[in-house]
Design a protein around this motif. Structure first.
Motif, PDB file in Angstrom:
ATOM      1  N   GLY A   3       0.815  -1.211   0.000  1.00 13.97           N
ATOM      2  CA  GLY A   3       0.000   0.000   0.000  1.00 13.97           C
ATOM      3  C   GLY A   3       0.844   1.254   0.000  1.00 13.97           C
ATOM      4  O   GLY A   3       0.553   2.230  -0.698  1.00 13.97           O
ATOM      5  N   HIS A   4       1.931   1.232   0.780  1.00  7.12           N
ATOM      6  CA  HIS A   4       2.846   2.372   0.843  1.00  7.12           C
ATOM      7  C   HIS A   4       3.522   2.580  -0.509  1.00  7.12           C
ATOM      8  O   HIS A   4       3.698   3.722  -0.962  1.00  7.12           O
ATOM      9  N   ILE A  62      -6.790  -3.252 -10.911  1.00  6.03           N
ATOM     10  CA  ILE A  62      -7.217  -1.999 -11.524  1.00  6.03           C
ATOM     11  C   ILE A  62      -7.938  -1.231 -10.425  1.00  6.03           C
ATOM     12  O   ILE A  62      -8.918  -1.733  -9.847  1.00  6.03           O
ATOM     13  N   LEU A  63      -7.454  -0.045 -10.120  1.00  6.43           N
ATOM     14  CA  LEU A  63      -7.931   0.685  -8.955  1.00  6.43           C
ATOM     15  C   LEU A  63      -8.463   2.057  -9.330  1.00  6.43           C
ATOM     16  O   LEU A  63      -7.857   2.766 -10.152  1.00  6.43           O
ATOM     17  N   ASP A  64      -9.565   2.425  -8.732  1.00  4.01           N
ATOM     18  CA  ASP A  64     -10.057   3.787  -8.834  1.00  4.01           C
ATOM     19  C   ASP A  64      -9.094   4.709  -8.084  1.00  4.01           C
ATOM     20  O   ASP A  64      -8.490   4.305  -7.081  1.00  4.01           O
ATOM     21  N   SER A  65      -8.951   5.937  -8.550  1.00  2.00           N
ATOM     22  CA  SER A  65      -8.007   6.861  -7.908  1.00  2.00           C
ATOM     23  C   SER A  65      -8.362   7.168  -6.460  1.00  2.00           C
ATOM     24  O   SER A  65      -7.515   7.620  -5.690  1.00  2.00           O
ATOM     25  N   ALA A  66      -9.612   6.870  -6.057  1.00  2.00           N
ATOM     26  CA  ALA A  66     -10.026   7.085  -4.665  1.00  2.00           C
ATOM     27  C   ALA A  66      -9.177   6.277  -3.691  1.00  2.00           C
ATOM     28  O   ALA A  66      -9.107   6.602  -2.501  1.00  2.00           O
ATOM     29  N   ILE A  67      -8.515   5.234  -4.193  1.00  2.00           N
ATOM     30  CA  ILE A  67      -7.687   4.407  -3.318  1.00  2.00           C
ATOM     31  C   ILE A  67      -6.567   5.210  -2.677  1.00  2.00           C
ATOM     32  O   ILE A  67      -6.120   4.898  -1.561  1.00  2.00           O
ATOM     33  N   MET A  68      -6.112   6.259  -3.332  1.00  2.00           N
ATOM     34  CA  MET A  68      -5.013   7.057  -2.789  1.00  2.00           C
ATOM     35  C   MET A  68      -5.417   7.760  -1.494  1.00  2.00           C
ATOM     36  O   MET A  68      -4.624   7.845  -0.549  1.00  2.00           O
ATOM     37  N   ASP A  69      -6.650   8.265  -1.432  1.00  2.00           N
ATOM     38  CA  ASP A  69      -7.114   8.877  -0.192  1.00  2.00           C
ATOM     39  C   ASP A  69      -7.233   7.842   0.917  1.00  2.00           C
ATOM     40  O   ASP A  69      -6.938   8.119   2.084  1.00  2.00           O
ATOM     41  N   ARG A  70      -7.675   6.661   0.565  1.00  2.00           N
ATOM     42  CA  ARG A  70      -7.749   5.572   1.551  1.00  2.00           C
ATOM     43  C   ARG A  70      -6.359   5.239   2.088  1.00  2.00           C
ATOM     44  O   ARG A  70      -6.168   5.012   3.280  1.00  2.00           O
ATOM     45  N   LEU A  71      -5.392   5.194   1.193  1.00  2.00           N
ATOM     46  CA  LEU A  71      -4.027   4.871   1.609  1.00  2.00           C
ATOM     47  C   LEU A  71      -3.449   5.964   2.503  1.00  2.00           C
ATOM     48  O   LEU A  71      -2.710   5.681   3.449  1.00  2.00           O
ATOM     49  N   ALA A 123      -5.057   7.665   4.657  1.00  2.00           N
ATOM     50  CA  ALA A 123      -5.680   7.559   5.984  1.00  2.00           C
ATOM     51  C   ALA A 123      -5.442   6.207   6.648  1.00  2.00           C
ATOM     52  O   ALA A 123      -5.865   6.001   7.794  1.00  2.00           O
ATOM     53  N   LEU A 124      -4.750   5.315   5.951  1.00  2.00           N
ATOM     54  CA  LEU A 124      -4.626   3.933   6.420  1.00  2.00           C
ATOM     55  C   LEU A 124      -3.629   3.793   7.565  1.00  2.00           C
ATOM     56  O   LEU A 124      -2.569   4.420   7.572  1.00  2.00           O
ATOM     57  N   SER A 125      -3.995   2.949   8.534  1.00  2.00           N
ATOM     58  CA  SER A 125      -3.073   2.592   9.609  1.00  2.00           C
ATOM     59  C   SER A 125      -2.370   1.288   9.247  1.00  2.00           C
ATOM     60  O   SER A 125      -2.908   0.483   8.469  1.00  2.00           O
ATOM     61  N   LEU A 152       1.577  -1.026   5.499  1.00  2.00           N
ATOM     62  CA  LEU A 152       0.360  -0.505   4.902  1.00  2.00           C
ATOM     63  C   LEU A 152      -0.101  -1.493   3.833  1.00  2.00           C
ATOM     64  O   LEU A 152       0.544  -1.639   2.791  1.00  2.00           O
ATOM     65  N   GLN A 153      -1.178  -2.188   4.104  1.00  2.00           N
ATOM     66  CA  GLN A 153      -1.642  -3.250   3.230  1.00  2.00           C
ATOM     67  C   GLN A 153      -2.619  -2.697   2.192  1.00  2.00           C
ATOM     68  O   GLN A 153      -3.633  -2.087   2.539  1.00  2.00           O
ATOM     69  N   LEU A 154      -2.313  -2.904   0.932  1.00  2.00           N
ATOM     70  CA  LEU A 154      -3.203  -2.472  -0.136  1.00  2.00           C
ATOM     71  C   LEU A 154      -4.569  -3.134   0.007  1.00  2.00           C
ATOM     72  O   LEU A 154      -5.606  -2.515  -0.242  1.00  2.00           O
ATOM     73  N   THR A 155      -4.578  -4.389   0.443  1.00  2.00           N
ATOM     74  CA  THR A 155      -5.840  -5.103   0.641  1.00  2.00           C
ATOM     75  C   THR A 155      -6.748  -4.368   1.615  1.00  2.00           C
ATOM     76  O   THR A 155      -7.964  -4.279   1.405  1.00  2.00           O
ATOM     77  N   ASP A 156      -6.179  -3.811   2.692  1.00  2.00           N
ATOM     78  CA  ASP A 156      -6.991  -3.091   3.679  1.00  2.00           C
ATOM     79  C   ASP A 156      -7.634  -1.853   3.067  1.00  2.00           C
ATOM     80  O   ASP A 156      -8.793  -1.522   3.353  1.00  2.00           O
ATOM     81  N   ALA A 157      -6.879  -1.144   2.230  1.00  2.00           N
ATOM     82  CA  ALA A 157      -7.420   0.058   1.598  1.00  2.00           C
ATOM     83  C   ALA A 157      -8.533  -0.303   0.606  1.00  2.00           C
ATOM     84  O   ALA A 157      -9.566   0.380   0.546  1.00  2.00           O
ATOM     85  N   ILE A 158      -8.341  -1.359  -0.157  1.00  2.00           N
ATOM     86  CA  ILE A 158      -9.385  -1.802  -1.089  1.00  2.00           C
ATOM     87  C   ILE A 158     -10.629  -2.211  -0.312  1.00  2.00           C
ATOM     88  O   ILE A 158     -11.761  -1.869  -0.672  1.00  2.00           O
ATOM     89  N   ASN A 159     -10.430  -2.929   0.778  1.00  2.00           N
ATOM     90  CA  ASN A 159     -11.542  -3.401   1.595  1.00  2.00           C
ATOM     91  C   ASN A 159     -12.373  -2.240   2.135  1.00  2.00           C
ATOM     92  O   ASN A 159     -13.599  -2.320   2.234  1.00  2.00           O
ATOM     93  N   ALA A 160     -11.704  -1.150   2.474  1.00  2.00           N
ATOM     94  CA  ALA A 160     -12.408   0.020   3.007  1.00  2.00           C
ATOM     95  C   ALA A 160     -13.303   0.680   1.966  1.00  2.00           C
ATOM     96  O   ALA A 160     -14.186   1.473   2.317  1.00  2.00           O
TER      97      ALA A 160
END
Length: 295
Positions: free
Chosen positions: A112-113, A209-218, A220-222, A229-237
């Protein structure tokens, strides 16, 4: 839907499972028959229509940038020697001017990072992520298949395949709501669940394939599993707000981040080559079998 023009290639890993080879060679430069792993990933991206290639790299990985640079002296010598085939072999290593960007991930803080490093370059466009360790062999590239499917549904899309239940703790796994053909609509994802807690056997493989909204999730991700920083967690959110779909691609996946997967891929690709198949198969068939001792 917006055309997918950009792809992020996380290539900052140290490749410790391939030491001592990776002491001086990036693992992405390990050759599968006669092309490095990174070439397979770039070729797959090109087939899918990718125009901008973003490498998230690290110190000591200069060979990746050199590989896709022009080798003027080498090409001049090959031309002078009339080595037309050798010159043609270099063609896939050329990048259009400005198509390749190298970013540095200063610390190994997770996938994710790594993806978040490309935020400024991605802007408001959907984009692809390709993990070169995952080599997918098929008549058509997995990412091209996904791009076609994504055109109709949008949101976040992940490549997925069924794995043995005992291996779910090695992957992100989809919690599947509904399956329609090659699509698995998800109600969530779980990162490396224990087999007895896995919501399915549909594992997430290294194509996204990711929507650009994933960047905001990343942003804010803990930190999650492993303190990263797990990409899976950001997608899940984003399951409810953006939507997440698994795509069951056609093709055979090889985990070339492991020695065993890399060797298996080498054998499979060699057997697929008309100029190598017969000699390779004959060589393997002639290998001496271990003697069995009878008590």
């Amino acid at each position: 839907m917006t055309h997918i023009r950009k792809a992020v290639f996380p290539v900052a890993g140290m490749g410790t499972r391939f030491l001592p080879a990776t002491k001086s060679i990036p693992k992405e430069m390990l050759t599968l028959v006669d092309r490095p792993l990174i070439q397979y990933a770039v070729d797959e991206a090109r087939e899918a229509g990718i125009e901008e290639f973003i490498f998230v790299s690290a110190a000591g990985k200069g060979a990746l940038e050199d590989y896709f640079d022009t080798a003027a002296a080498l090409e001049t010598r090959l031309q002078a020697a009339g080595k037309v085939d050798a010159l043609a072999a270099l063609e896939p290593t050329r990048m259009p001017e400005g198509a390749l960007t190298i970013l540095r991930q200063a610390q190994p803080l997770g996938l994710g990072h790594a993806v978040r490093q490309a935020k400024r370059l991605i802007g408001n466009e959907p984009f692809a992520v390709i993990l070169p360790d995952d080599v997918i062999k098929g008549e058509r590239g997995a990412l091209a298949q996904m791009v076609d499917a994504h055109r109709n549904i949008g949101g976040h899309m992940v490549a997925t395949m069924d794995v043995p239940l005992a291996e779910t703790n090695m992957y992100g796994v989809l919690d599947v709501k509904e399956e329609v053909g090659a699509l698995a609509y998800a109600r969530g994802l779980v990162e490396k669940p224990r087999p007895d807690l896995a919501p399915s056997t549909k594992a997430v493989i290294g194509r996204y394939i990711l929507d650009s909204a994933i960047m905001d999730r990343l942003d804010a991700l803990s930190p999650g599993a492993g303190g990263e920083l797990q990409l899976t967690d950001a997608i899940n959110a984003d399951v409810k707000s953006v939507g997440v779909t698994g795509y069951m691609f056609e093709g055979q996946r090889f985990d070339c981040g492991s020695v065993q997967g890399y060797v298996q891929a080498t054998a499979s690709f060699a057997l697929s080559r008309a100029d190598l198949r017969d000699a390779y198969a004959a060589f393997v068939d002639q290998r001496p079998r271990p003697l069995r001792l009878v008590a």
